[in-house]
Structures are given as structure tokens and as C-alpha cells.
Design a protein around this motif. Structure first.
Motif, PDB file in Angstrom:
ATOM      1  N   VAL A 284     -80.899  76.765  -1.145  1.00  0.00           N
ATOM      2  CA  VAL A 284     -81.499  75.449  -1.344  1.00  0.00           C
ATOM      3  C   VAL A 284     -81.999  75.315  -2.783  1.00  0.00           C
ATOM      4  O   VAL A 284     -82.495  76.275  -3.378  1.00  0.00           O
ATOM      5  CB  VAL A 284     -82.658  75.210  -0.358  1.00  0.00           C
ATOM      6  CG1 VAL A 284     -82.154  75.235   1.071  1.00  0.00           C
ATOM      7  CG2 VAL A 284     -83.778  76.218  -0.554  1.00  0.00           C
ATOM      8  N   PRO A 285     -81.860  74.124  -3.368  1.00  0.00           N
ATOM      9  CA  PRO A 285     -82.372  73.895  -4.731  1.00  0.00           C
ATOM     10  C   PRO A 285     -83.878  74.110  -4.797  1.00  0.00           C
ATOM     11  O   PRO A 285     -84.606  73.841  -3.840  1.00  0.00           O
ATOM     12  CB  PRO A 285     -82.022  72.419  -4.988  1.00  0.00           C
ATOM     13  CG  PRO A 285     -80.885  72.123  -4.061  1.00  0.00           C
ATOM     14  CD  PRO A 285     -81.159  72.946  -2.829  1.00  0.00           C
ATOM     15  N   GLU A 286     -84.338  74.593  -5.929  1.00  0.00           N
ATOM     16  CA  GLU A 286     -85.760  74.915  -6.076  1.00  0.00           C
ATOM     17  C   GLU A 286     -86.647  73.677  -5.950  1.00  0.00           C
ATOM     18  O   GLU A 286     -87.828  73.789  -5.620  1.00  0.00           O
ATOM     19  CB  GLU A 286     -86.010  75.594  -7.411  1.00  0.00           C
ATOM     20  CG  GLU A 286     -85.668  74.757  -8.620  1.00  0.00           C
ATOM     21  CD  GLU A 286     -85.873  75.498  -9.925  1.00  0.00           C
ATOM     22  OE1 GLU A 286     -85.777  74.849 -10.985  1.00  0.00           O
ATOM     23  OE2 GLU A 286     -86.121  76.713  -9.894  1.00  0.00           O
ATOM     24  N   GLU A 287     -86.084  72.494  -6.174  1.00  0.00           N
ATOM     25  CA  GLU A 287     -86.871  71.268  -6.054  1.00  0.00           C
ATOM     26  C   GLU A 287     -87.440  71.084  -4.637  1.00  0.00           C
ATOM     27  O   GLU A 287     -88.459  70.411  -4.458  1.00  0.00           O
ATOM     28  CB  GLU A 287     -86.028  70.045  -6.424  1.00  0.00           C
ATOM     29  CG  GLU A 287     -85.776  69.857  -7.897  1.00  0.00           C
ATOM     30  CD  GLU A 287     -84.662  70.750  -8.446  1.00  0.00           C
ATOM     31  OE1 GLU A 287     -84.368  70.662  -9.647  1.00  0.00           O
ATOM     32  OE2 GLU A 287     -84.058  71.523  -7.655  1.00  0.00           O
ATOM     33  N   LEU A 288     -86.784  71.673  -3.649  1.00  0.00           N
ATOM     34  CA  LEU A 288     -87.239  71.515  -2.265  1.00  0.00           C
ATOM     35  C   LEU A 288     -88.437  72.398  -1.926  1.00  0.00           C
ATOM     36  O   LEU A 288     -89.036  72.247  -0.867  1.00  0.00           O
ATOM     37  CB  LEU A 288     -86.098  71.822  -1.295  1.00  0.00           C
ATOM     38  CG  LEU A 288     -84.888  70.894  -1.362  1.00  0.00           C
ATOM     39  CD1 LEU A 288     -83.848  71.319  -0.346  1.00  0.00           C
ATOM     40  CD2 LEU A 288     -85.291  69.442  -1.136  1.00  0.00           C
ATOM     41  N   THR A 289     -88.787  73.308  -2.818  1.00  0.00           N
ATOM     42  CA  THR A 289     -89.887  74.232  -2.534  1.00  0.00           C
ATOM     43  C   THR A 289     -90.974  74.186  -3.594  1.00  0.00           C
ATOM     44  O   THR A 289     -91.822  75.076  -3.655  1.00  0.00           O
ATOM     45  CB  THR A 289     -89.354  75.673  -2.399  1.00  0.00           C
ATOM     46  OG1 THR A 289     -88.720  76.069  -3.624  1.00  0.00           O
ATOM     47  CG2 THR A 289     -88.352  75.772  -1.258  1.00  0.00           C
ATOM     48  N   GLU A 290     -90.968  73.159  -4.438  1.00  0.00           N
ATOM     49  CA  GLU A 290     -92.008  73.033  -5.459  1.00  0.00           C
ATOM     50  C   GLU A 290     -93.334  72.625  -4.828  1.00  0.00           C
ATOM     51  O   GLU A 290     -93.379  72.067  -3.727  1.00  0.00           O
ATOM     52  CB  GLU A 290     -91.592  71.995  -6.513  1.00  0.00           C
ATOM     53  CG  GLU A 290     -90.397  72.405  -7.368  1.00  0.00           C
ATOM     54  CD  GLU A 290     -90.722  73.542  -8.317  1.00  0.00           C
ATOM     55  OE1 GLU A 290     -91.922  73.842  -8.513  1.00  0.00           O
ATOM     56  OE2 GLU A 290     -89.784  74.142  -8.866  1.00  0.00           O
ATOM     57  N   GLN A 291     -94.415  72.863  -5.538  1.00  0.00           N
ATOM     58  CA  GLN A 291     -95.741  72.528  -5.033  1.00  0.00           C
ATOM     59  C   GLN A 291     -96.168  71.121  -5.411  1.00  0.00           C
ATOM     60  O   GLN A 291     -97.138  70.607  -4.845  1.00  0.00           O
ATOM     61  CB  GLN A 291     -96.763  73.560  -5.539  1.00  0.00           C
ATOM     62  CG  GLN A 291     -96.506  74.963  -4.990  1.00  0.00           C
ATOM     63  CD  GLN A 291     -97.589  75.952  -5.379  1.00  0.00           C
ATOM     64  OE1 GLN A 291     -98.354  75.705  -6.293  1.00  0.00           O
ATOM     65  NE2 GLN A 291     -97.647  77.070  -4.682  1.00  0.00           N
ATOM     66  N   GLU A 292     -95.467  70.494  -6.331  1.00  0.00           N
ATOM     67  CA  GLU A 292     -95.793  69.133  -6.735  1.00  0.00           C
ATOM     68  C   GLU A 292     -94.741  68.176  -6.191  1.00  0.00           C
ATOM     69  O   GLU A 292     -93.588  68.547  -5.962  1.00  0.00           O
ATOM     70  CB  GLU A 292     -95.838  69.026  -8.263  1.00  0.00           C
ATOM     71  CG  GLU A 292     -96.823  69.974  -8.929  1.00  0.00           C
ATOM     72  CD  GLU A 292     -98.267  69.675  -8.559  1.00  0.00           C
ATOM     73  OE1 GLU A 292     -98.571  68.483  -8.311  1.00  0.00           O
ATOM     74  OE2 GLU A 292     -99.078  70.610  -8.525  1.00  0.00           O
ATOM     75  N   ASN A 293     -95.135  66.915  -6.014  1.00  0.00           N
ATOM     76  CA  ASN A 293     -94.172  65.893  -5.614  1.00  0.00           C
ATOM     77  C   ASN A 293     -93.137  65.700  -6.712  1.00  0.00           C
ATOM     78  O   ASN A 293     -93.466  65.738  -7.901  1.00  0.00           O
ATOM     79  CB  ASN A 293     -94.874  64.565  -5.345  1.00  0.00           C
ATOM     80  CG  ASN A 293     -95.729  64.598  -4.094  1.00  0.00           C
ATOM     81  OD1 ASN A 293     -95.746  65.591  -3.360  1.00  0.00           O
ATOM     82  ND2 ASN A 293     -96.455  63.524  -3.841  1.00  0.00           N
TER      83      ASN A 293
END
Length: 212
Positions: A132-141
Motif C-alpha cells: 500500500v502507498p505510504e499516503e494511506l498510513t500517514e498521521q496527517e490528513n
């Protein structure tokens, strides 16, 4: 796959479980759809989720189910959903709530040619194989285009066709929040184009809610 505040990611691959030899008295489904749930979105959208383990422990993603595509109107089963302690621990990385797993199995187990242990092992295999792309697990919106998100999936999953993904959203005020991603498979575990009844519900630009 347990994606929590430390943002562990799906990596690696695993051999697919062999389903031959089942005594199921029905034609096996030829397609499956795996639903990848965006946990922060669900936990904020639906108050009843707030006390679930995946919300309390800060998961980023979870699997809500692997659904057989079948013409059957009733897929319920009375067979046991009980897993060995070791397997239950492994499955909890991506499906942490015991009761949710039991309900899922009760609702779909009658339409899959496998027992509960095989079914959840198959989900683990599919999830381990999907990066999965890292964007799906970031802490910010994050605000991102669906086309960009799809391209990122395809880059890190070379065997994944572009039309094997479907994105689902819910409108909240002026933002379309990504709530889930559906991934389509053949019976043998290979990716395939999603059938017509599995649709995108997202606009061109979506918001991914960060881990809280």
C-alpha cells in the motif's frame, strides 16, 4: 498486516492457500473482492466504531472481508469461526476484532469452499501480497487525486491491473473522505478487473484521514 501509529507497512508475499479437496456441495465462486478499510475515517464517521480495538489501538488500515462473488442469496453458515490461538494472533494484525471476524465468517462461510481457518489464511496471504502507498498510513490528513493514488498502487504492485481497484468515499462537508479500497481477485488469487457491480464512489480528489 497491523498498521498502527508506528506505521508498519504491508511487505513481502506468501504462497496462496490450496483450496482443492473441499467437500463443498456448490460451485466455487470464480471471483473475490477484498475490502481494505480506512480505519481513521470509519472511527471518526461512525461513533459505534470508537470502542472497537482497531480504533482504540490506532490502526491505519484493516481488512473488513474477502467477499465471494456469487449468485447465491444466502451465504450464511453455522460452522465454527474459531481459530487456533496462533492463527488468531496473526489474523489480528489486519482484523483485530474477534466478534467482527465471527460475524464475517457467519455471513460468507456458506459460499466459500473452505473452512474458517483456510478462509482467514487466504485473507492473510492476499493482504501480505498487497503493498500500500505510504499516503494511506500517514498521521496527517492528505488530499490526493484518485488517479495519483491508483498510480502509486500500480507502481509498487507490478502485477496489479489498474481496473482491479475501486475506491469508496463518503462526503463530509466539503471533503470526500476515502473510506475503503476494494481489490478484485480471481479464484486462484491472481488480480483481475473488478466486475461491473463493484463501482467507484469517489470524485477525482479525495481526503485520506491520518492516523489519530
Amino acid at each position: 498486516m497491523k498498521i498502527m501509529k508506528d506505521r508498519q507497512v504491508w511487505t513481502g508475499s506468501a504462497a496462496l492457500v490450496v483450496l482443492a479437496g473441499s467437500s463443498a456441495a456448490f460451485a466455487a465462486p470464480t471471483e473475490y473482492v477484498m475490502d481494505v478499510q480506512m480505519v481513521p475515517a470509519f472511527c471518526s464517521l461512525y461513533p459505534e466504531y470508537a470502542k472497537k480495538r482497531k480504533c482504540l489501538e490506532g490502526y491505519s488500515l484493516s481488512i473488513s472481508g474477502l467477499y465471494p462473488q456469487t449468485t447465491s442469496q444466502n451465504c450464511t453458515t453455522h460452522s465454527s469461526a474459531k481459530l487456533s490461538p496462533l492463527q488468531a494472533k496473526v489474523v489480528a494484525r489486519i482484523m483485530p476484532d474477534d466478534n467482527t471476524r465471527a460475524i464475517l465468517w457467519r455471513n460468507v462461510g456458506g459460499c466459500v469452499p473452505m473452512n474458517a481457518s483456510q478462509y482467514f489464511r487466504t485473507i492473510i496471504n492476499y493482504a501480505d501480497r498487497l503493498k500500500v502507498p505510504e499516503e494511506l498510513t500517514e498521521q496527517e490528513n492528505i488530499t490526493i487525486s484518485v488517479d495519483t493514488l491508483r498510480a502509486k498502487f500500480l507502481k509498487i504492485n507490478p502485477q496489479l491491473p489498474s481496473n482491479a481497484l475501486r475506491f469508496n468515499c463518503q462526503q463530509i462537508q466539503s471533503a470526500s473522505v476515502l473510506t475503503s479500497i476494494k481489490v478484485c481477485y480471481r479464484f486462484n488469487g491472481n488480480y483481475k478487473s473488478c466486475p461491473a457491480n463493484i463501482i467507484n464512489t469517489c470524485p477525482k480528489i479525495v481526503t485520506i484521514k491520518g492516523t489519530y
